[in-house]
Design a protein around this motif. Structure first.
Motif, PDB file in Angstrom:
ATOM      1  N   THR A  81      -3.652  -0.422  -9.154  1.00  0.00           N
ATOM      2  CA  THR A  81      -2.972   0.328  -8.103  1.00  0.00           C
ATOM      3  C   THR A  81      -3.323  -0.282  -6.743  1.00  0.00           C
ATOM      4  O   THR A  81      -4.306  -1.032  -6.628  1.00  0.00           O
TER       5      THR A  81
ATOM      6  N   GLU B  60      -9.522  -1.369  -2.226  1.00  0.00           N
ATOM      7  CA  GLU B  60     -10.848  -0.764  -2.124  1.00  0.00           C
ATOM      8  C   GLU B  60     -11.843  -1.278  -3.151  1.00  0.00           C
ATOM      9  O   GLU B  60     -13.044  -1.248  -2.903  1.00  0.00           O
ATOM     10  N   ASN B  61     -11.362  -1.776  -4.305  1.00  0.00           N
ATOM     11  CA  ASN B  61     -12.320  -2.160  -5.341  1.00  0.00           C
ATOM     12  C   ASN B  61     -11.789  -3.275  -6.251  1.00  0.00           C
ATOM     13  O   ASN B  61     -11.782  -3.134  -7.464  1.00  0.00           O
TER      14      ASN B  61
ATOM     15  N   ASP C 144      -4.762   1.226  -4.337  1.00  0.00           N
ATOM     16  CA  ASP C 144      -6.131   1.671  -4.044  1.00  0.00           C
ATOM     17  C   ASP C 144      -7.156   0.757  -4.697  1.00  0.00           C
ATOM     18  O   ASP C 144      -8.175   0.402  -4.083  1.00  0.00           O
ATOM     19  N   HIS C 145      -6.887   0.375  -5.942  1.00  0.00           N
ATOM     20  CA  HIS C 145      -7.797  -0.538  -6.651  1.00  0.00           C
ATOM     21  C   HIS C 145      -7.912  -1.856  -5.889  1.00  0.00           C
ATOM     22  O   HIS C 145      -9.017  -2.361  -5.654  1.00  0.00           O
TER      23      HIS C 145
ATOM     24  N   ARG D 103       0.828  -1.209   0.000  1.00  0.00           N
ATOM     25  CA  ARG D 103       0.000   0.000   0.000  1.00  0.00           C
ATOM     26  C   ARG D 103       0.865   1.263   0.000  1.00  0.00           C
ATOM     27  O   ARG D 103       0.558   2.252  -0.661  1.00  0.00           O
TER      28      ARG D 103
END
Length: 259
Positions: free
Chosen positions: A238, A244-245, A240-241, A219
């Motif tokens: 990424t 989170e998703n 974040d991807h 991270r």
């Protein structure tokens, strides 16, 4: 699953955008077992790529093929513009650009830390002894263990040994660093010091491929994360991807087990 999504993202190098590593359709077999199934991946200069996945997914085989510790059976591997072939001179040229850090430290137990770090520069790059020792001490300073220079590996903690192994790789002045689960053999209290060294290396602009399940490191440092399963790249994105998703069910299931 949309097959083009992970492949297209994997082939878009990050960092400066200048391609340092290219894998196209890379395949690897061990007898009847196919460890890599048509891997496509491009890594850019100054990019940090973290590869994760379950045991047996092909992560370690992937980076071992880049360093020719394993011979790929199909596709192309290009490192800094040089295509990996059976030519020994070609392999040697590529290995001069690559530093590799393994799960086990692989230090010579009968040599001091300083001797371990100077060995390859003296033998491979033909550096004079004094020059090699000066550079080695600079690398040991960089990984914050200069006081261990004259000790033997058996006198060091696991974390110190792994930092010595990183210093040894850096002493060859590589353009790219490959890490194969560098903290998996360490006690929990020693992991942090090795990850901090790797973070500082990433911040300095080193191109890195890191096989690791250290999600805090990923991270903080990764430009892209690559999730592998069954010898294939399943998802790329990424941090974040991923956190989170994530899109693929196999990715979600894996992350639910380790987070």
């Amino acid at each position: 699953m949309t097959q083009t999504t992970p492949a297209s993202k994997a082939m878009q190098p990050g960092g400066t955008g200048e391609q340092m590593i290219l894998l196209e359709g890379v395949q690897k077999w061990f007898d009847d077992f196919q460890a890599l199934r048509g891997i496509d991946l491009a890594v850019g200069r100054r990019e940090v790529v973290v590869v994760l996945g379950p045991s047996g997914s092909g992560k370690s085989t992937l980076i071992r093929c880049i360093n020719r510790l394993e011979k790929h059976d199909g596709g192309r591997i290009v490192v800094d513009g040089i295509e990996l072939s059976d030519d020994l001179r070609n392999i040697s040229e590529i290995r001069r650009e690559l530093g590799m850090v393994f799960q086990q430290f692989n230090l010579f137990p009968h040599r001091t830390v300083l001797d371990n770090v100077t060995l390859a520069p003296r033998q491979v790059r033909r550096r004079p002894r004094a020059e090699a020792r000066k550079a080695a001490m600079e690398m040991l300073e960089r990984v914050r263990i200069p006081e261990q220079a004259h000790k033997y590996p058996g006198q060091l903690s696991g974390g110190q040994q792994q930092r010595a192994a990183i210093a040894r790789a850096l002493a060859m002045e590589p353009k790219i660093m490959l890490f194969d689960e560098p903290t998996s053999a360490l006690d929990p209290e020693m992991i942090k010091e090795v990850l901090e060294t790797m973070e500082e290396l990433a911040e300095s602009g080193m191109t890195m491929i890191v096989v690791s399940h250290e999600m805090g490191f990923a991270r903080a440092v990764a430009d892209r994360m690559v999730f592998m399963a069954d010898g294939e790249i399943v998802e790329v994105g990424t941090p974040d991807h991923f956190f989170e998703n994530p899109q693929e069910e196999r990715t979600k299931q894996f992350l639910s087990q380790i987070l």
